[in-house]
Design an enzyme around this catalytic site. Structure first.
Site, short mmCIF file in Angstrom:
data_model
loop_
_atom_site.label_atom_id
_atom_site.label_comp_id
_atom_site.label_asym_id
_atom_site.label_seq_id
_atom_site.Cartn_x
_atom_site.Cartn_y
_atom_site.Cartn_z
N SER A 104 0.85 -1.18 0.00
CA SER A 104 0.00 0.00 0.00
C SER A 104 0.89 1.24 0.00
CB SER A 104 -0.90 0.00 1.24
OG SER A 104 -0.11 0.30 2.37
N LYS A 105 0.24 2.39 -0.02
CA LYS A 105 0.97 3.66 -0.06
C LYS A 105 2.00 3.76 1.06
CE LYS A 105 -1.72 6.62 -2.90
NZ LYS A 105 -3.14 6.23 -2.89
N ARG A 106 1.65 3.12 2.17
CA ARG A 106 2.55 3.11 3.32
C ARG A 106 3.97 2.63 2.94
NH1 ARG A 106 2.36 -0.48 7.25
NH2 ARG A 106 0.92 -1.82 6.12
N GLY A 130 5.48 3.16 0.22
CA GLY A 130 6.12 4.00 -0.81
C GLY A 130 5.23 4.06 -2.02
#
Ligand code: GLU
Length: 460
Positions: free
Chosen positions: A235-237, A239
């Site tokens: 996920s965006k977490r 990167g």
């Protein structure tokens, strides 16, 4: 064989979607089949034309060419409605007038009884007709099993009793995902449906719809998830997750495609694959069943490899926008190629290459203060003065840079390194740089003289 990629234009193409697209592409190419693209834009609220543009752009950038024109699902709503009507006519679907709050209550009851939240089938046998706010539901079997042999995961079976009567047409007359996807896949003659395993739970419902519609079943394959290094779903977490973000960070499409292929697929212990080569080698037999972990270092390694492999002329062209993004004046193709040639062995991304190229393109490089203290001493400036003289002579007359360096170090009774470092610092601003000869060649005599003079004038 006909495969498809069916993204919803509710966001940019992300890593997981791109891998799904790639595997469908490879599967079709391997079998000389067709690979088609369907934009699933039935969710009018969340779908945006700019996401469609961006998804198509990302696929083109990756080189995943599809056959024919993209198909837009929303434009096919008449067909979806016709098929829903046909299911009604066959007694395989029914109108449901339950209000959202009734359905919520029925789900809560099921939960309280220890079951899964589900619709209780209250309208199933009421013989209702159309009504404002009404939906059409599929009349699913109440018992028995639904299963398939997944192309990747092997046999999968669901109890029909676990599947409640799903809505196939919403009150706004638009189909739900499962209905639209089955009608379209059947109508488009898709033979192999390969998608993320977040859709495993939809597949038994879709199989029931195929059977009710009298359409032949395609093969189904579900790709394991992609995880971040902490084993949580990517996920965006973790990167950047969108393909275009990787483009903007200076990754080459060959590197990303190669990386995505190895995210789940293998061919012996080979790591480097071009798209054309993979088209001949790909097969689902060698796609792993367990989740793949996204490894940014490996992507960097592949990107460095493909940067090294790109001829300087082409690489210079790719580098140009990254230089412009740093606010640097972009030189002509010849100088760009020379710059790229000096940096391609030492850059993991085009963005990193642009940062490393900055010293070439500024008026004067920013000199690292600590190195200046060490190297721009009276002695160091003396060496620079000698360099200025030596380099003022046209290169043809002094036996090349190596000759100059040897001559100077003999003259000054100093090691070549000690003679070269002040010059390197003056020309590049740092004590680590591409080969000095190449640097001098890129900068040209005027800039070289100006930089040496500026370093001599510097009071560290
Ligand atoms: N539009 C769906 C998605 O993006 C397609 C799923 C499928 O391939 O059936 O998840």
């Amino acid at each position: 064989m006909i495969t498809r990629f069916a993204p919803s234009p509710t966001g940019h193409l992300h890593i997981g979607g791109a891998r799904t697209a790639l595997f469908n592409y490879l599967l079709a190419r391997r079998e000389n089949g067709r690979f088609v693209l369907r934009i699933e834009d039935t969710d009018a609220q969340r779908s945006r034309p700019e996401y469609t543009e961006s998804i198509l752009g990302a696929m083109e950038w990756l080189g995943l060419s599809w056959d024919g024109e993209p198909v837009f699902q929303r434009a096919r709503a008449d067909l979806h409605r016709q098929r829903a009507q046909w299911l009604l006519d066959q007694g395989r679907a029914y109108w449901c007038h339950c209000r959202p709050e009734d359905i919520e209550a029925s789900r809560q009851r099921a939960l309280a009884e220890g079951g899964k939240p589900r619709y209780d089938g209250r309208c199933r046998d009421l013989g209702l007709g159309p009504a404002p706010g009404g939906v059409i539901r599929f009349k699913g079997p109440l018992d028995g099993q639904v299963g398939w042999t997944d192309l990747i995961k092997g046999p999968i079976v669901f109890e029909a009793s676990e599947l409640d009567d799903l809505v196939i047409l919403r009150s706004d007359g638009l189909p739900t995902y499962n209905m639209a996807v089955v009608v379209d896949d059947a109508d488009m003659g898709i033979t192999d449906v390969l998608r993320g395993d977040d859709h495993v739970n939809n597949t038994p419902r879709q199989i029931l719809l195929y059977q009710a519609l009298g359409a032949p079943l395609p093969n189904f394959g579900h790709l394991p998830m992609i995880l971040g290094s902490d084993k949580a779903r990517l996920s965006k977490r973790h990167g950047a997750t969108s393909v275009m973000a990787y483009r903007e960070m200076g990754y080459l499409p060959q590197a990303l495609v190669n990386y995505l292929a190895r995210l789940g697929w293998s061919h012996g212990d080979q790591e480097i694959f071009g798209l054309a080569e993979m088209e001949g080698l790909f097969g689902l037999r060698n796609v792993g069943r367990s989740a793949a972990v996204f490894n940014p270092e490996k992507l960097d390694w592949l990107n460095a490899h493909y940067i090294k492999e790109t001829p300087p002329g082409a690489l210079g062209g790719l580098l140009a926008p990254f230089l412009a993004a740093r606010g640097l004046a972009v030189p002509g193709p010849e100088v760009l190629a020379k710059i790229a040639a000096t940096l391609r062995e030492r850059s993991k991304t085009l963005a990193e290459m642009a940062a490393k190229a900055e010293f070439y393109l500024v008026g004067l490089p920013a000199i690292d203060p600590a190195s200046a203290k060490k190297l721009l001493t009276a002695e160091g400036k003396g060496i620079l003065a000698r360099w200025r003289e030596a380099l003022a002579v046209p290169p043809g007359d002094h036996g090349g840079f190596e000759g100059l360096l040897r001559g100077l170090s003999a003259d000054l009774a100093a090691k070549p390194g000690a003679v070269a470092q002040p010059l390197r610092l003056a020309l590049t601003g740092s004590t680590a740089s591409p080969g000095l000869f190449e640097v001098i060649d890129v900068l040209g005599p005027e800039a070289v003289a100006r930089r040496i003079a500026a370093a001599i004038a510097l009071e560290p």
